[in-house]
Design a protein around this motif. Sequence first.
Motif, PDB file in Angstrom:
ATOM      1  N   VAL A 122      53.034  61.923 -14.378  1.00 23.25           N
ATOM      2  CA  VAL A 122      51.937  61.944 -15.347  1.00 23.25           C
ATOM      3  C   VAL A 122      51.952  63.244 -16.143  1.00 23.25           C
ATOM      4  O   VAL A 122      51.803  63.245 -17.365  1.00 23.25           O
ATOM      5  CB  VAL A 122      50.584  61.747 -14.630  1.00 23.25           C
ATOM      6  CG1 VAL A 122      49.432  62.087 -15.550  1.00 23.25           C
ATOM      7  CG2 VAL A 122      50.459  60.330 -14.136  1.00 23.25           C
ATOM      8  N   GLY A 142      52.556  63.181 -20.097  1.00 20.61           N
ATOM      9  CA  GLY A 142      51.441  63.699 -20.887  1.00 20.61           C
ATOM     10  C   GLY A 142      51.764  65.040 -21.516  1.00 20.61           C
ATOM     11  O   GLY A 142      51.399  65.309 -22.666  1.00 20.61           O
ATOM     12  N   PRO A 195      46.302  61.758  -6.284  1.00 21.27           N
ATOM     13  CA  PRO A 195      47.590  61.071  -6.382  1.00 21.27           C
ATOM     14  C   PRO A 195      48.660  61.838  -5.623  1.00 21.27           C
ATOM     15  O   PRO A 195      48.543  63.035  -5.371  1.00 21.27           O
ATOM     16  CB  PRO A 195      47.874  61.063  -7.884  1.00 21.27           C
ATOM     17  CG  PRO A 195      47.132  62.234  -8.412  1.00 21.27           C
ATOM     18  CD  PRO A 195      45.922  62.373  -7.544  1.00 21.27           C
ATOM     19  N   VAL A 242      42.657  60.854 -19.544  1.00 26.06           N
ATOM     20  CA  VAL A 242      42.438  59.512 -18.985  1.00 26.06           C
ATOM     21  C   VAL A 242      43.113  59.379 -17.624  1.00 26.06           C
ATOM     22  O   VAL A 242      42.552  58.800 -16.693  1.00 26.06           O
ATOM     23  CB  VAL A 242      42.942  58.431 -19.969  1.00 26.06           C
ATOM     24  CG1 VAL A 242      43.015  57.079 -19.308  1.00 26.06           C
ATOM     25  CG2 VAL A 242      42.034  58.382 -21.180  1.00 26.06           C
ATOM     26  N   LEU A 243      44.299  59.931 -17.497  1.00 27.82           N
ATOM     27  CA  LEU A 243      45.001  59.833 -16.227  1.00 27.82           C
ATOM     28  C   LEU A 243      44.417  60.760 -15.171  1.00 27.82           C
ATOM     29  O   LEU A 243      44.715  60.611 -13.983  1.00 27.82           O
ATOM     30  CB  LEU A 243      46.488  60.123 -16.433  1.00 27.82           C
ATOM     31  CG  LEU A 243      47.205  59.082 -17.291  1.00 27.82           C
ATOM     32  CD1 LEU A 243      48.613  59.532 -17.616  1.00 27.82           C
ATOM     33  CD2 LEU A 243      47.231  57.733 -16.594  1.00 27.82           C
ATOM     34  N   SER A 244      43.554  61.675 -15.575  1.00 28.62           N
ATOM     35  CA  SER A 244      42.894  62.559 -14.617  1.00 28.62           C
ATOM     36  C   SER A 244      41.538  62.028 -14.162  1.00 28.62           C
ATOM     37  O   SER A 244      40.931  62.597 -13.257  1.00 28.62           O
ATOM     38  CB  SER A 244      42.701  63.942 -15.234  1.00 28.62           C
ATOM     39  OG  SER A 244      43.931  64.499 -15.569  1.00 28.62           O
ATOM     40  N   TYR A 270      45.849  61.299 -23.111  1.00 26.71           N
ATOM     41  CA  TYR A 270      46.555  60.690 -21.982  1.00 26.71           C
ATOM     42  C   TYR A 270      46.303  61.461 -20.698  1.00 26.71           C
ATOM     43  O   TYR A 270      46.017  60.886 -19.651  1.00 26.71           O
ATOM     44  CB  TYR A 270      48.063  60.641 -22.239  1.00 26.71           C
ATOM     45  CG  TYR A 270      48.503  59.655 -23.279  1.00 26.71           C
ATOM     46  CD1 TYR A 270      47.765  58.519 -23.569  1.00 26.71           C
ATOM     47  CD2 TYR A 270      49.680  59.853 -23.982  1.00 26.71           C
ATOM     48  CE1 TYR A 270      48.175  57.626 -24.530  1.00 26.71           C
ATOM     49  CE2 TYR A 270      50.102  58.957 -24.946  1.00 26.71           C
ATOM     50  CZ  TYR A 270      49.341  57.848 -25.213  1.00 26.71           C
ATOM     51  OH  TYR A 270      49.756  56.972 -26.156  1.00 26.71           O
ATOM     52  N   LEU A 271      46.405  62.771 -20.774  1.00 30.10           N
ATOM     53  CA  LEU A 271      46.182  63.591 -19.585  1.00 30.10           C
ATOM     54  C   LEU A 271      44.750  63.454 -19.087  1.00 30.10           C
ATOM     55  O   LEU A 271      44.502  63.389 -17.879  1.00 30.10           O
ATOM     56  CB  LEU A 271      46.505  65.058 -19.874  1.00 30.10           C
ATOM     57  CG  LEU A 271      47.976  65.396 -20.041  1.00 30.10           C
ATOM     58  CD1 LEU A 271      48.137  66.842 -20.457  1.00 30.10           C
ATOM     59  CD2 LEU A 271      48.730  65.136 -18.753  1.00 30.10           C
TER      60      LEU A 271
END
Length: 141
Positions: free
Chosen positions: A64, A68, A56, A45-47, A42-43
């Motif tokens: 996030v 995450g 962001p 992909v969100l990065s 998750y971390l």
Amino acid sequence: MRFPEWLTRPFADVAALARDLIASPREVLLVRAHHRWVGALYLAVLSVPAVFGYRPGLILAVVVLVIGGFSLGLDLLGMVAHVAWHRGRIWQSIACPLCDDGDDGPDDDPDDPDVPDDPYGLTLADHAWLHTISAKAPTAV
């Protein structure tokens, strides 16, 4: 107004996880060990937007990182708990729903003579080979 499922599903999953953590935390931790590194994924992909230069806002970054980080922390805690459970140190009264089903695997046939009873033992073929190559030492007269 009805929201699409792709938008509401993550919230429902988080609510179900929170409910299960309260109702049966040991089972949740044991199952969570089988989903290692989901929080890290998750971390990651969100990065990805940061690779393309998107920065962001502070609030979005904190949200996030909290979500995450919580997921990654739960994964790691589950992994530690699962290792301790597997070694017999904690929670012997419960079974892991994903790995303790009583089946050792599809390849393990108890009637197969080439499969040793001891996981570190020798098979019958190994014993036969060792007996063919071993020779008696000469005895002194």
